[in-house]
Design an enzyme around this catalytic site. Structure first.
Site, PDB file in Angstrom:
ATOM      1  N   HIS A 124       0.790  -1.253   0.126  1.00 16.28           N
ATOM      2  CA  HIS A 124      -0.022  -0.058  -0.198  1.00 16.28           C
ATOM      3  C   HIS A 124       0.878   1.199  -0.136  1.00 16.28           C
ATOM      4  O   HIS A 124       0.578   2.112   0.803  1.00 16.28           O
ATOM      5  CB  HIS A 124      -1.154   0.004   1.118  1.00 16.28           C
ATOM      6  CG  HIS A 124      -0.589  -0.105   2.435  1.00 16.28           C
ATOM      7  ND1 HIS A 124       0.284   0.690   3.026  1.00 16.28           N
ATOM      8  CD2 HIS A 124      -1.449  -0.915   3.543  1.00 16.28           C
ATOM      9  CE1 HIS A 124       0.456   0.015   4.445  1.00 16.28           C
ATOM     10  NE2 HIS A 124      -0.396  -0.396   4.539  1.00 16.28           N
ATOM     11  N   HIS A 182      -6.137  -8.278  14.845  1.00 18.92           N
ATOM     12  CA  HIS A 182      -6.008  -7.011  13.912  1.00 18.92           C
ATOM     13  C   HIS A 182      -6.829  -7.222  12.690  1.00 18.92           C
ATOM     14  O   HIS A 182      -6.623  -8.111  12.039  1.00 18.92           O
ATOM     15  CB  HIS A 182      -4.685  -6.691  13.974  1.00 18.92           C
ATOM     16  CG  HIS A 182      -4.393  -5.503  12.898  1.00 18.92           C
ATOM     17  ND1 HIS A 182      -5.256  -4.312  12.754  1.00 18.92           N
ATOM     18  CD2 HIS A 182      -3.309  -4.868  11.994  1.00 18.92           C
ATOM     19  CE1 HIS A 182      -4.696  -3.493  12.099  1.00 18.92           C
ATOM     20  NE2 HIS A 182      -3.463  -3.855  11.672  1.00 18.92           N
ATOM     21  N   GLU A 195      -7.032  -5.735   9.791  1.00 19.94           N
ATOM     22  CA  GLU A 195      -6.318  -5.180   8.503  1.00 19.94           C
ATOM     23  C   GLU A 195      -6.351  -6.202   7.643  1.00 19.94           C
ATOM     24  O   GLU A 195      -6.027  -7.732   8.133  1.00 19.94           O
ATOM     25  CB  GLU A 195      -4.995  -4.332   8.991  1.00 19.94           C
ATOM     26  CG  GLU A 195      -4.881  -3.546   7.498  1.00 19.94           C
ATOM     27  CD  GLU A 195      -3.589  -2.517   7.553  1.00 19.94           C
ATOM     28  OE1 GLU A 195      -3.040  -2.325   8.519  1.00 19.94           O
ATOM     29  OE2 GLU A 195      -3.133  -1.943   6.302  1.00 19.94           O
ATOM     30  N   ASP A 219      -4.059  -7.632   5.527  1.00 19.52           N
ATOM     31  CA  ASP A 219      -3.044  -8.496   5.393  1.00 19.52           C
ATOM     32  C   ASP A 219      -3.189  -9.495   6.485  1.00 19.52           C
ATOM     33  O   ASP A 219      -2.260 -10.763   6.583  1.00 19.52           O
ATOM     34  CB  ASP A 219      -1.707  -7.707   5.700  1.00 19.52           C
ATOM     35  CG  ASP A 219      -1.633  -6.867   6.751  1.00 19.52           C
ATOM     36  OD1 ASP A 219      -2.631  -6.241   7.276  1.00 19.52           O
ATOM     37  OD2 ASP A 219      -0.510  -6.453   7.074  1.00 19.52           O
ATOM     38  N   HIS A 246      -1.778  -1.228  15.227  1.00 23.96           N
ATOM     39  CA  HIS A 246      -1.615  -0.049  14.402  1.00 23.96           C
ATOM     40  C   HIS A 246      -3.094   0.465  14.047  1.00 23.96           C
ATOM     41  O   HIS A 246      -3.135   1.492  13.609  1.00 23.96           O
ATOM     42  CB  HIS A 246      -0.912  -0.830  12.962  1.00 23.96           C
ATOM     43  CG  HIS A 246      -1.240  -0.196  11.755  1.00 23.96           C
ATOM     44  ND1 HIS A 246      -1.386  -0.965  10.647  1.00 23.96           N
ATOM     45  CD2 HIS A 246      -0.993   1.152  11.334  1.00 23.96           C
ATOM     46  CE1 HIS A 246      -1.647   0.027   9.484  1.00 23.96           C
ATOM     47  NE2 HIS A 246      -1.219   1.258  10.077  1.00 23.96           N
ATOM     48  N   ASP A 306       1.448  -6.323  14.700  1.00 21.50           N
ATOM     49  CA  ASP A 306       2.105  -5.449  13.843  1.00 21.50           C
ATOM     50  C   ASP A 306       3.447  -4.985  14.709  1.00 21.50           C
ATOM     51  O   ASP A 306       4.744  -4.685  13.982  1.00 21.50           O
ATOM     52  CB  ASP A 306       1.576  -4.066  13.133  1.00 21.50           C
ATOM     53  CG  ASP A 306       0.576  -4.317  11.875  1.00 21.50           C
ATOM     54  OD1 ASP A 306       0.883  -5.356  11.498  1.00 21.50           O
ATOM     55  OD2 ASP A 306      -0.331  -3.783  11.786  1.00 21.50           O
ATOM     56  N   TYR A 337       9.712   0.112   9.372  1.00 22.03           N
ATOM     57  CA  TYR A 337       8.254  -0.261   9.783  1.00 22.03           C
ATOM     58  C   TYR A 337       7.575   0.676  10.706  1.00 22.03           C
ATOM     59  O   TYR A 337       6.566   1.214  10.723  1.00 22.03           O
ATOM     60  CB  TYR A 337       8.264  -1.954  10.219  1.00 22.03           C
ATOM     61  CG  TYR A 337       6.854  -2.522  10.259  1.00 22.03           C
ATOM     62  CD1 TYR A 337       6.311  -3.049   9.319  1.00 22.03           C
ATOM     63  CD2 TYR A 337       6.017  -2.284  11.488  1.00 22.03           C
ATOM     64  CE1 TYR A 337       5.121  -3.463   9.236  1.00 22.03           C
ATOM     65  CE2 TYR A 337       4.656  -2.675  11.375  1.00 22.03           C
ATOM     66  CZ  TYR A 337       4.263  -3.374  10.244  1.00 22.03           C
ATOM     67  OH  TYR A 337       2.982  -3.728  10.144  1.00 22.03           O
ATOM     68  N   HIS A 359       4.746 -10.079  10.980  1.00 18.16           N
ATOM     69  CA  HIS A 359       5.494  -9.728   9.616  1.00 18.16           C
ATOM     70  C   HIS A 359       6.949  -9.927  10.093  1.00 18.16           C
ATOM     71  O   HIS A 359       7.501  -9.456  11.076  1.00 18.16           O
ATOM     72  CB  HIS A 359       5.384  -8.195   9.170  1.00 18.16           C
ATOM     73  CG  HIS A 359       4.047  -7.846   8.606  1.00 18.16           C
ATOM     74  ND1 HIS A 359       3.307  -8.312   7.674  1.00 18.16           N
ATOM     75  CD2 HIS A 359       3.180  -6.905   9.381  1.00 18.16           C
ATOM     76  CE1 HIS A 359       2.239  -7.660   7.471  1.00 18.16           C
ATOM     77  NE2 HIS A 359       2.158  -6.837   8.389  1.00 18.16           N
TER      78      HIS A 359
END
Ligand code: FEO
Length: 398
Positions: A22, A75, A77, A79, A141, A160, A191, A224
């Site tokens: 993104h 989370h 989001e 991903d 996040h 995250d 990050y 990640h």
């Protein structure tokens, strides 16, 4: 199959090819880390990005997961929650475990309204032989973000936080050599700078919270990149420094130029910086990756931004950088601005306005009509003043 602790498995996916996440430049690819905890009951912690579901499902098959009792959504989001629908379809009896913002977010973003257990910080879920404890980390996040702690194994599944975009078959920090680890730490800083920096007050709060809870970590498992197991204290210490604004005594010069007038002025500024002996890096914004520039901006105490005036405005690439930077709210910076103009000359003042909004310590700005020749001394002084304050600040901090 990667078994992190007895009956705790990594079941995520590796995205070797992604280079634009993104808008974030991911030169080393990334991973979507998902974890399976097997007690008497079985819990999956987070899913993977849509399109990677086969990798996740294959791993669950290898582990013979016929029934899944809980899906922890740390989370929402895309991903991490991009395959919640796939899991719910395959295991219709699964209960989703998340906080109230996660539950609402799953409905808003995916139209998922499945059987859900709502949790908050300190709540525990007993799997039999394994206990999961939840820690809400709103805005690290997104508002829904939380972490899951595997009590018996002292594992912090941190989503995250503490993560980095880095694709690898190797899962643990102790499997990398020093050069690779240096790269991984830079990616972790990247990050933080590009995703988490603006929520530094929240990071400080969470770090205090987990300290007050007396939690110990055998490993920190982000969503990640790699798992921290040898360098747990080091990564915690980095997060502490970054969230408290403890930057290195370096200077970033970020600029753009039309007819090289602004660019040539940099030679005078760097003469001043060199007199004081502070390291610096230079980025021409039109040809630089904003993600990397932002990382260097975060890590450095000093920032000098240069732009010509174009149509009474800041040059577009510099304006884009300032807009991006302003949103990420860097703090504790010593700053200067410079730039050439032909007749109206608004750019430098507008740069300073941005610095003021961020409460930077602006030590000097220099603008000049076409040629920098007449303001050489001013430009050198700009370099000296920023460098002196950066160096002084450093001494005070020691
Ligand atoms: Fe990796 Fe905020 O998602």
């Amino acid at each position: 199959m990667e078994e992190i602790k007895p009956n705790v498995f990594w079941v995520g996916a590796i995205d070797w090819n992604i280079r634009d996440f993104h808008g974030y430049e991911t030169r080393f690819g990334t991973t979507y880390n998902s974890y399976l905890v097997k007690g008497e009951k079985v819990a999956l912690i987070d899913t993977v990005k849509h399109g990677f579901e086969d990798e996740l499902l294959e791993k669950l098959d290898e582990l013979n997961v016929k029934d899944l009792d809980y899906l922890i959504v740390n989370h929402i989001e895309m991903d991490h929650a991009g395959c919640v629908d796939v899991i719910v379809e395959r295991y219709p009896k699964v209960k989703i475990v998340t906080n109230i913002r996660g539950k609402n977010g799953l409905k808003d973003a995916y139209n998922i309204d499945h059987d859900t257990i709502i949790v908050k910080t300190g709540d525990k879920l007993n799997l039999g032989n394994k206990t999961l404890m939840f820690i809400e980390t709103p805005l690290i996040h997104w508002p829904d973000s939380m972490m899951t702690y595997v009590v018996e194994d002292k594992l912090l599944i941190s989503n995250d936080a503490f993560g980095m975009h880095y694709a690898s078959e190797r899962r643990y920090d102790d499997e990398f050599n020093d050069e690779e680890i240096g790269r991984i730490f830079f990616e972790t800083a990247k990050y933080y700078a590009n995703i988490i920096l603006l929520y530094s007050d929240r990071v400080r709060k969470v770090l205090k919270e987990i300290k007050d809870m007396g939690l110990e970590f055998d490993a920190i498992c982000p969503s990640h990149g790699i798992i921290w197991r040898k360098r747990v204290n080091e990564i915690l210490s980095h997060y502490s420094k970054w969230s408290n604004g403890e930057w290195e005594n370096r200077i970033v010069i970020a600029y753009d130029s039309m007819w090289n007038h602004t660019e040539r002025a940099i030679h005078e500024i760097t003469k001043g910086i060199e007199e004081i002996g502070v390291p610096f890096s230079i980025y021409k914004l039109r040809v630089s990756d904003l993600t990397e520039v932002m990382t260097e901006v975060m890590l450095s105490k000093g920032l000098i931004v240069g732009s010509p005036t174009l149509n009474r405005e800041i040059f577009p690439s510099v304006a884009a950088f300032l807009t991006y930077m302003k949103g990420l709210k860097p703090f504790n910076k010593i700053a200067g601005a410079f730039g050439s103009y032909g007749w109206s000359g608004e750019a430098v003042e507008k740069i300073v306005n941005v610095f003021n909004q961020l409460k930077f310590d602006v030590v000097k700005s220099v603008r000049f009509k076409f040629s920098y020749e007449k303001v050489k001394e001013d430009l050198r002084n700009l370099g000296i003043l920023v460098a002196e304050k950066v160096a002084m600040n450093n001494d005070e901090g020691q």
